[in-house]
Design a protein around this motif. Sequence first.
Motif, short mmCIF file in Angstrom:
data_model
loop_
_atom_site.label_atom_id
_atom_site.label_comp_id
_atom_site.label_asym_id
_atom_site.label_seq_id
_atom_site.Cartn_x
_atom_site.Cartn_y
_atom_site.Cartn_z
N MET A 99 0.82 -1.18 0.00
CA MET A 99 0.00 0.00 0.00
C MET A 99 0.87 1.26 0.00
SD MET A 99 -3.14 0.33 -0.11
CE MET A 99 -4.33 1.57 -0.04
N ASP A 100 1.99 1.18 0.72
CA ASP A 100 2.90 2.31 0.80
C ASP A 100 3.47 2.65 -0.57
OD1 ASP A 100 4.53 4.26 2.12
OD2 ASP A 100 6.21 2.86 2.01
N VAL A 101 3.79 1.64 -1.35
CA VAL A 101 4.35 1.86 -2.68
C VAL A 101 3.35 2.59 -3.57
CG1 VAL A 101 5.26 0.73 -4.74
CG2 VAL A 101 5.83 -0.16 -2.50
N ILE A 102 2.11 2.17 -3.54
CA ILE A 102 1.07 2.80 -4.36
C ILE A 102 0.83 4.23 -3.91
CG2 ILE A 102 -1.38 2.70 -5.00
CD1 ILE A 102 -1.10 -0.38 -4.69
N ALA A 103 0.77 4.46 -2.62
CA ALA A 103 0.54 5.81 -2.10
C ALA A 103 1.67 6.75 -2.49
CB ALA A 103 0.37 5.77 -0.59
N ASN A 104 2.90 6.28 -2.39
CA ASN A 104 4.04 7.14 -2.72
C ASN A 104 4.12 7.49 -4.20
OD1 ASN A 104 5.24 7.68 -0.23
ND2 ASN A 104 6.11 5.64 -0.18
N CYS A 105 3.48 6.71 -5.05
CA CYS A 105 3.45 7.01 -6.48
C CYS A 105 2.57 8.21 -6.79
CB CYS A 105 2.94 5.80 -7.27
SG CYS A 105 4.13 4.47 -7.37
N PHE A 106 1.71 8.61 -5.88
CA PHE A 106 0.78 9.70 -6.14
C PHE A 106 0.93 10.90 -5.21
CE2 PHE A 106 -1.35 5.83 -7.63
CZ PHE A 106 -1.52 6.18 -8.97
N LEU A 107 1.83 10.84 -4.24
CA LEU A 107 1.98 11.93 -3.29
C LEU A 107 2.88 13.02 -3.85
CD1 LEU A 107 2.40 9.99 0.07
CD2 LEU A 107 0.39 11.22 -0.76
N ALA A 108 2.40 14.25 -3.79
CA ALA A 108 3.19 15.39 -4.26
C ALA A 108 4.40 15.58 -3.35
CB ALA A 108 2.32 16.65 -4.25
N TYR A 109 5.40 16.25 -3.87
CA TYR A 109 6.62 16.50 -3.10
C TYR A 109 7.17 17.87 -3.47
CZ TYR A 109 9.37 15.50 -7.28
OH TYR A 109 9.91 15.54 -8.55
N TYR A 110 8.08 18.36 -2.65
CA TYR A 110 8.75 19.63 -2.93
C TYR A 110 10.11 19.33 -3.55
CZ TYR A 110 5.30 22.11 -0.15
OH TYR A 110 4.14 22.63 0.32
N ASP A 111 10.43 20.05 -4.62
CA ASP A 111 11.75 19.87 -5.24
C ASP A 111 12.78 20.71 -4.49
OD1 ASP A 111 11.23 22.44 -6.09
OD2 ASP A 111 11.27 21.97 -8.23
N SER A 112 13.99 20.77 -5.01
CA SER A 112 15.08 21.48 -4.32
C SER A 112 14.85 22.99 -4.26
CB SER A 112 16.41 21.19 -5.01
OG SER A 112 16.35 21.60 -6.36
N ASP A 113 14.02 23.52 -5.16
CA ASP A 113 13.70 24.95 -5.14
C ASP A 113 12.43 25.24 -4.35
OD1 ASP A 113 15.88 25.51 -6.77
OD2 ASP A 113 14.69 25.14 -8.60
N MET A 114 11.95 24.25 -3.61
CA MET A 114 10.75 24.34 -2.78
C MET A 114 9.48 24.59 -3.59
SD MET A 114 11.98 23.46 0.00
CE MET A 114 10.58 23.61 1.08
N ASN A 115 9.45 24.08 -4.83
CA ASN A 115 8.25 24.11 -5.65
C ASN A 115 7.49 22.81 -5.43
OD1 ASN A 115 8.98 26.57 -6.91
ND2 ASN A 115 10.33 25.44 -8.28
N LEU A 116 6.18 22.91 -5.26
CA LEU A 116 5.36 21.72 -5.06
C LEU A 116 5.15 21.03 -6.40
CD1 LEU A 116 3.71 20.03 -3.05
CD2 LEU A 116 1.73 21.43 -3.66
N ILE A 117 5.58 19.78 -6.50
CA ILE A 117 5.46 19.00 -7.74
C ILE A 117 4.19 18.14 -7.63
CG2 ILE A 117 6.56 17.30 -9.22
CD1 ILE A 117 8.06 19.99 -8.97
N VAL A 118 3.25 18.35 -8.56
CA VAL A 118 1.99 17.59 -8.54
C VAL A 118 1.80 16.77 -9.82
CG1 VAL A 118 0.83 19.13 -6.93
CG2 VAL A 118 0.70 19.58 -9.39
N SER A 119 2.71 16.88 -10.75
CA SER A 119 2.63 16.11 -11.99
C SER A 119 2.84 14.62 -11.67
CB SER A 119 3.71 16.57 -12.97
OG SER A 119 3.87 15.65 -14.02
N LYS A 120 1.87 13.79 -12.05
CA LYS A 120 1.93 12.36 -11.75
C LYS A 120 3.19 11.72 -12.33
CE LYS A 120 -2.26 12.00 -9.94
NZ LYS A 120 -2.29 12.72 -8.71
#
Length: 83
Positions: free
Chosen positions: A1-22
Amino acid sequence: MDVIANCFLAYYDSDMNLIVSKRRIFLNYLSGWMIPDILACLPFQLLFESSKDYSSLIRIARLPRLYRLIKVAKLMRMLKIVK
């Protein structure tokens, strides 16, 4: 379940931009923690059940614990950067 969830969770890149592109989320996860996450999900006890050497089974049983410890250390490092 963790693997599937992590495939869709947004993250911040090194410039602190929120990445939401799947696609970018998946590629970032694939290049980071996906392989260790999948390996941690494998039932190693069933793979080596026919083996009579129980000491190797005990070592293999400790791998998920080591994996979680590494993830916690990474999380702590990330929290230290945010502060």
